[in-house]
Design an enzyme around this catalytic site. Structure first.
Site, PDB file in Angstrom:
ATOM      1  N   HIS A 125       0.874  -1.173   0.000  1.00 36.05           N
ATOM      2  CA  HIS A 125       0.000   0.000   0.000  1.00 36.05           C
ATOM      3  C   HIS A 125       0.918   1.231   0.000  1.00 36.05           C
ATOM      4  O   HIS A 125       2.039   1.178   0.535  1.00 36.05           O
ATOM      5  CB  HIS A 125      -0.829  -0.054   1.292  1.00 36.05           C
ATOM      6  CG  HIS A 125      -1.902   0.971   1.418  1.00 36.05           C
ATOM      7  ND1 HIS A 125      -1.651   2.296   1.734  1.00 36.05           N
ATOM      8  CD2 HIS A 125      -3.249   0.876   1.303  1.00 36.05           C
ATOM      9  CE1 HIS A 125      -2.792   2.952   1.813  1.00 36.05           C
ATOM     10  NE2 HIS A 125      -3.786   2.117   1.541  1.00 36.05           N
ATOM     11  N   ASP A 203       3.598  -4.191   7.854  1.00 35.50           N
ATOM     12  CA  ASP A 203       2.321  -3.487   7.790  1.00 35.50           C
ATOM     13  C   ASP A 203       1.219  -4.537   8.000  1.00 35.50           C
ATOM     14  O   ASP A 203       0.922  -5.324   7.105  1.00 35.50           O
ATOM     15  CB  ASP A 203       2.211  -2.808   6.414  1.00 35.50           C
ATOM     16  CG  ASP A 203       0.842  -2.174   6.195  1.00 35.50           C
ATOM     17  OD1 ASP A 203      -0.035  -2.289   7.085  1.00 35.50           O
ATOM     18  OD2 ASP A 203       0.648  -1.576   5.120  1.00 35.50           O
ATOM     19  N   GLN A 206      -4.048  -5.234   7.137  1.00 38.98           N
ATOM     20  CA  GLN A 206      -5.067  -6.187   6.667  1.00 38.98           C
ATOM     21  C   GLN A 206      -5.023  -7.507   7.437  1.00 38.98           C
ATOM     22  O   GLN A 206      -5.898  -8.353   7.254  1.00 38.98           O
ATOM     23  CB  GLN A 206      -4.857  -6.479   5.166  1.00 38.98           C
ATOM     24  CG  GLN A 206      -5.081  -5.286   4.263  1.00 38.98           C
ATOM     25  CD  GLN A 206      -6.543  -4.837   4.235  1.00 38.98           C
ATOM     26  OE1 GLN A 206      -7.459  -5.604   4.515  1.00 38.98           O
ATOM     27  NE2 GLN A 206      -6.756  -3.574   3.907  1.00 38.98           N
ATOM     28  N   LYS A 229      -9.990  -1.035  10.753  1.00 43.14           N
ATOM     29  CA  LYS A 229     -10.151  -2.260   9.948  1.00 43.14           C
ATOM     30  C   LYS A 229     -10.470  -3.464  10.830  1.00 43.14           C
ATOM     31  O   LYS A 229     -10.703  -4.556  10.346  1.00 43.14           O
ATOM     32  CB  LYS A 229      -8.894  -2.514   9.118  1.00 43.14           C
ATOM     33  CG  LYS A 229      -8.699  -1.434   8.037  1.00 43.14           C
ATOM     34  CD  LYS A 229      -7.558  -1.766   7.130  1.00 43.14           C
ATOM     35  CE  LYS A 229      -7.056  -0.573   6.344  1.00 43.14           C
ATOM     36  NZ  LYS A 229      -7.878  -0.207   5.211  1.00 43.14           N
ATOM     37  N   CYS A 366      -4.699   2.241  -3.684  1.00 43.34           N
ATOM     38  CA  CYS A 366      -3.465   2.813  -3.096  1.00 43.34           C
ATOM     39  C   CYS A 366      -2.297   1.860  -3.296  1.00 43.34           C
ATOM     40  O   CYS A 366      -1.476   1.656  -2.377  1.00 43.34           O
ATOM     41  CB  CYS A 366      -3.648   3.142  -1.617  1.00 43.34           C
ATOM     42  SG  CYS A 366      -4.877   4.393  -1.323  1.00 43.34           S
TER      43      CYS A 366
END
Ligand code: PLP
Length: 407
Positions: A125, A203, A206, A229, A366
């Site tokens: 991203h 990261d 998700q 999220k 993104c």
């Protein structure tokens, strides 16, 4: 805590926003990778906080401020436990983006020198690319791409071996891709990176809502995520950092609460994590994030993931039965399906789905570099959460079929 048996219809009753009509049709929400809907327990926790304990934290000595501070710090402990992290290794942030910028500007800017390399995967991203480009410009370091296979949308471990070298200081990679749902082998990556002395930034935006994350087992040096999220409100997120790294890092933002003593001769900074938390934090958000985690942990998460995998397979089968639809980098048992129709603009397709009550995301997600690697300018992404049903999936497939007939 024992989890309640998985029952999607019972779970849906916790989500008031799912019970609405869009363009006259019952909402089918398939955009949870962009942001999840919120259970009423989280919504009520925000209302409860502002109706009761509202006060600034770590300031003053009245009762409300100590109640708010206790709840705020207990929320930090909840996040630490959720990530398998030690207590004081969690820094609050506005979300994954801010946390990645903090790492780049505090850790990266402090250690990087001209000629150093920051290895960044091509499936990232923009939030895990641009902060590294900014810090590379400031320090003379270089961002190096770890290419993704354009068909499988996976990273090649042998290529990682070839790319890692004595100049590599950072390896930046997502745990799960927001476009294809690719699950990256973080433990293997940290092992390889640590062998040459590089630090790994993961990261997890998700991943926290699908994987059982244990940062200690993964041996991640930094791990970030956004609350919104994972059923919490927007504007709150967290950064995990290994304590030795956090202790050695200079602050990023300056202001109140991150100091021991300020004088015009200089400032003595507080210990981590306070050192990284200048100003009044999002207290209600932190408490609501803890509530969201507690809610999520009350669910049988393994059963939830089996349910999501079952729905993803149903959606994939449905899409594959339609002419001219192409799935991008299909990952079995992921929570997302990204697809496009040859000759049709992705936003036209998404608009026609919206008119039938189906919320999906369209665009580049993104992830310009990943789109470029695949050779498309965008796609539609349907993302599935534990509150979706077989009926949602069947309505989505039918809506795609109708939209394709019109286009
Ligand atoms: N990383 C990934 C993989 C994401 O999917 C997102 C958001 O979509 C982000 C980072 C940025 O998260 P936020 O906008 O909450 O900071």
């Amino acid at each position: 805590m024992t989890s309640r048996p998985f029952d999607v219809y019972q779970i849906r009753r916790d989500f008031p926003s799912l019970d609405q009509h869009i363009h006259g049709q019952p909402l089918v929400y398939l955009d949870s990778a962009a942001t999840s809907q919120k259970p009423r327990q989280v919504i009520e926790s925000i209302s409860r906080y502002y109706s009761g304990a509202n006060a600034n934290v770590h300031r003053g000595s009245h009762s409300l401020t100590s109640t708010a501070t206790n709840q705020f710090e207990a929320a930090r402990d909840t996040v630490a436990e959720f990530l398998g992290a030690p207590k004081n290794s969690i820094v609050w942030s506005r979300g994954a983006t801010e946390a990645l910028n903090l790492i780049a500007q505090s850790y990266g800017r402090h250690i990087l020198k001209p000629g150093d390399e920051i290895l960044v995967s091509e499936m990232e991203h923009h939030a895990n690319i641009v902060p590294w480009q900014l810090v590379a410009e400031q320090t003379g370091a270089k961002v190096v791409k770890w290419p993704v296979d354009p068909i499988s949308c996976q990273l090649d471990m042998a290529q990682l071996d070839a790319l890692l070298n004595s100049n590599t200081k950072l390896v930046c990679v997502c745990h799960i891709s927001n476009v294809t749902g690719t699950l990256n082998p973080i433990r293997e990556i940290t092992e390889k990176a640590h062998n040459i002395g590089a630090v790994v930034v993961v990261d997890g935006a998700q991943a926290v809502v699908h994987e059982h994350v244990d940062v200690t087992e993964l041996d991640a040096d930094f791990y970030v995520f956004s609350g919104h999220k994972v059923f919490a409100p927007a504007g709150i997120g967290a950064l995990y950092g290994k304590p030795a790294l956090l202790d050695a890092m200079p602050p990023w933002h300056g202001g109140g609460k991150m100091v021991e003593k300020v004088s015009f001769g200089g400032t003595l900074f507080a210990q981590s994590p306070a050192k990284f938390e200048a100003g009044t934090p999002n207290v209600a958000g932190a408490i609501a994030l803890a509530e969201a985690i507690t809610w999520y942990k009350s669910i049988d998460r393994k059963a939830a993931e089996r349910h999501i995998a079952h729905l993803q397979k149903r959606l994939v089968n449905g899409i594959q039965s339609l002419d001219d639809l192409n799935i991008v980098g299909l990952q079995p048992a992921a929570s997302v399906v990204a697809f496009y129709v040859e000759g049709v603009h992705h936003s036209d397709l998404a608009t026609l789905l919206d008119q039938q009550g189906i919320a999906v995301r369209s665009g580049h997600h993104c992830a310009h570099p990943l789109m470029d690697a695949i050779g498309i300018n965008g796609c539609v992404r349907a993302s599935i959460a534990l509150y979706n049903t077989e009926e949602d999936i069947d309505r989505c497939i039918e809506a795609i079929r109708k939209a394709c007939d019109l286009l």
